[in-house]
Design an enzyme around this catalytic site. Structure first.
Site, short mmCIF file in Angstrom:
data_model
loop_
_atom_site.label_atom_id
_atom_site.label_comp_id
_atom_site.label_asym_id
_atom_site.label_seq_id
_atom_site.Cartn_x
_atom_site.Cartn_y
_atom_site.Cartn_z
N SER A 2 51.63 96.54 45.94
CA SER A 2 50.99 96.98 44.71
C SER A 2 49.50 96.88 45.00
O SER A 2 49.10 96.47 46.08
CB SER A 2 51.36 96.05 43.55
OG SER A 2 50.84 94.76 43.81
N LYS A 3 48.72 97.24 44.04
CA LYS A 3 47.29 97.21 44.31
C LYS A 3 46.82 95.81 44.73
O LYS A 3 45.98 95.66 45.59
CB LYS A 3 46.49 97.71 43.10
CG LYS A 3 46.57 99.22 43.01
CD LYS A 3 45.79 99.77 41.85
CE LYS A 3 44.31 99.90 42.13
NZ LYS A 3 43.61 100.48 40.97
#
Length: 506
Positions: free
Chosen positions: A258-259
């Site tokens: 994910s980021k």
RNA sequence: GCCCCCAUCGUCUAGUGGCCCAGGACACCACCCUUUCAAGGUGGGGACGGGGGUUCAAUUCCCCCUGGGGGCACCA
């Protein structure tokens, strides 16, 4: 594998408009698309925008652009419509409301008036006491008259699904088989929010049923809530689809990609010089394999052999190095010459210094493209490798770069070797044989004459002509640069060396 | 804390009871090729998490442990 008696395959990519899709997310789209194409079924895009607060403007366009860049097409979608439209959930509100009403009427759901503060307090208490988390509140058993009155009065409320309190729930996941959970762990989840928008738990069955989705493909993070979803499907009277929970991708730090864990947007890879086919190939085989040796697949081949069953269920770590390697394979072996030149040109157009006239010389790019394709892994490496081709003059590197190994403390020797090379190449030009084979012959001959190791002479020439230590092959490079600039650059370097030497002597 | 899923080299994987003292790829190391850098070639180190079963035979089947991941919102 659908049997002949089963429905035609219809799968979808159902992103939320919360920003750009990243690689973890897009792999699901790739696998779903591959499966649709493999089976001759349909692939469609549906926008899950039921949370107005999280919506990021422009997301849809970026999502579609990411798909397009990867070469994924869709048969139906928010932009092109289709027989089951609209494909944007915020435009389907009446459908969800109707479904919620039906569940309410059938006593499968109830109105809940608990406030967010009350819910937060409840959660806190559960955490402190270590009891089962979830909504086990009072509204489930509210008196019908009271509910009617409060609803009438306009008290804000949500609609919750009434999960069974006893027994178990079993559903089938294509990759894992039957999964059974205790119903006492299933709490009454919200299906209709107080703003009248549905939650995913309601929108998903309503739409996937209405849109005839055969396989619900989604991330593994949905696995824990799948039993509750299945209960809603059943209550609505919909036949269950095939569930396929695709494993998550892990970042280098071991967490879900994910980021926060190193995930990059699809279009960032485009920016960084990855080829779409390489990323596509890499993502496909991250967690999927055909056999014990095939790694490189064309889209056509993948469509031919891809099966959902061959997806491995354990989460895979994203291996950046392998992606880079694979991109190199695509650059040198799986991209037609003209397409590659086009990609190089587009890159150079953007990255070359502004004093290089535009548009840049395409035929020049076509000339050196074959020389650099096997030394480029990422498109972003191109400019630094070939910028000297576009510059009328090259600033030679500092003298100490020239004066190494054989040339240590011998600036005069290096300078005269360069002058000799210039002279010899200038003479070669008079005979009209300016071609890399002839250039090589002349320089090898010169090295011999000067009693130099060929490499010692070539290194000087390389530095003088390109200004760099790392370059495409020297003779082909000189060939393309042309005799005039080549000779001039050799002489420039020679005089630079002499100046530096005399300056140092003083 | 509770629930769910998973478990073969550092990483991605092949393997579905005997073909495996486990195969391939990336990465790493060495050597070869060589005008730099690549590319290429050859070789090398490197894994079935642990413990119980089942079986003539377990990487493969079952159980426990451990480990990893995911989830527990009026987000998807």
């Amino acid at each position: 594998m659908p049997e002949a008696t089963e429905r035609p395959v219809r799968v979808r990519y159902a992103p939320s408009p919360t920003g750009d899709p990243h690689v973890g997310n897009i792999r699901q789209a790739i696998w779903s698309w591959l499966y649709a194409r493999h089976t001759g079924g349909q692939f469609y895009v549906r926008l899950e925008d039921t949370d107005q607060s999280r919506s990021v403007p422009g997301s849809l366009e970026r999502i579609l652009e990411s798909l397009r860049w990867l070469g994924i097409d869709w048969d139906e979608g928010p932009d092109i419509g289709g027989p089951y439209g609209p494909y944007t959930q915020s435009e389907r509100l009446p459908l969800y409301r109707e479904a919620a009403d039906r569940l309410l009427a059938g006593d499968y759901a109830y109105r809940c008036f608990c406030t967010t503060e009350e819910l937060a307090a409840m959660r806190e208490r559960q955490k402190a006491e270590g009891t089962l988390p979830g909504y086990w509140g009072v509204c489930r058993d509210l008196d019908a008259g009271v509910v009617a009155e409060r609803a009438q009065r306009g008290d804000p409320h949500v609609v919750r699904f009434k999960m069974p309190r006893e027994g178990t729930t079993t559903f089938n996941d294509l990759l894992r088989g039957d999964i059974t959970v205790e119903n006492r762990t299933l709490d009454d989840m919200v299906i209709l929010k107080s703003d009248q928008f549905p939650t995913y738990a309601l929108a998903h069955p309503v739409d996937d049923h209405a849109m005839q989705t055969s396989h619900v493909t989604r991330g593994e993070e949905w696995l824990p809530s799948a039993p509750r979803h299945v209960r809603i499907w059943d209550a609505l009277g919909y036949p269950r689809p095939t569930f396929v929970h695709m494993p998550v991708i892990l970042g280098a730090d071991g967490g879900k990609l994910s980021k926060r864990h190193g995930a990059k947007f699809v279009l960032e890879y485009a920016e960084e010089g990855y080829l779409p086919d390489a990323l596509f190939n890499f993502l496909t085989i991250l967690g999927w394999a055909l056999d014990d040796h095939t790694e490189i697949f064309s889209h056509e081949r993948l469509i031919e052999v891809f099966e959902l069953n061959d997806i491995s269920v354990n989460p895979a770590t994203f291996d950046q190095q392998k992606l880079e390697w694979m991109n190199g394979v695509y650059v040198r072996e799986h991209t037609p010459e003209d397409e590659l030149a086009e990609m190089f040109a587009r890159r150079l157009e953007r990255e070359l210094p502004p004093d290089v006239p535009r548009p840049i010389d395409r035929s020049l790019v076509e000339e050196f493209a074959p020389l650099i394709r096997e030394r480029v892994r990422l498109l972003s490496e191109v400019t630094d490798l070939v910028d000297f081709f576009f510059q009328p003059e090259v600033t030679p590197p500092p003298a100490e770069i020239f004066l190494q190994k054989r040339w240590k403390d011998d600036a005069e020797g290096a300078a005269s070797a360069l002058d000799e090379a210039a002279k010899a190449l200038d003479r070669l030009d008079d005979t009209g044989e300016w071609a890399h084979e002839a250039i090589e012959a002349v320089l090898r001959d010169l090295a011999d004459r000067l009693e130099l190791k060929p490499g010692d002479l070539f290194t000087l020439c390389r530095l003088a002509v390109t200004g760099k230590r790392i370059t495409p092959p020297l003779f082909e490079t000189m060939d393309i640069v042309g005799v005039g600039p080549t000779v001039e650059r050799l002489r420039n370097a020679a005089s630079m060396l002499r100046e530096t030497a005399s300056a140092g002597a003083r």
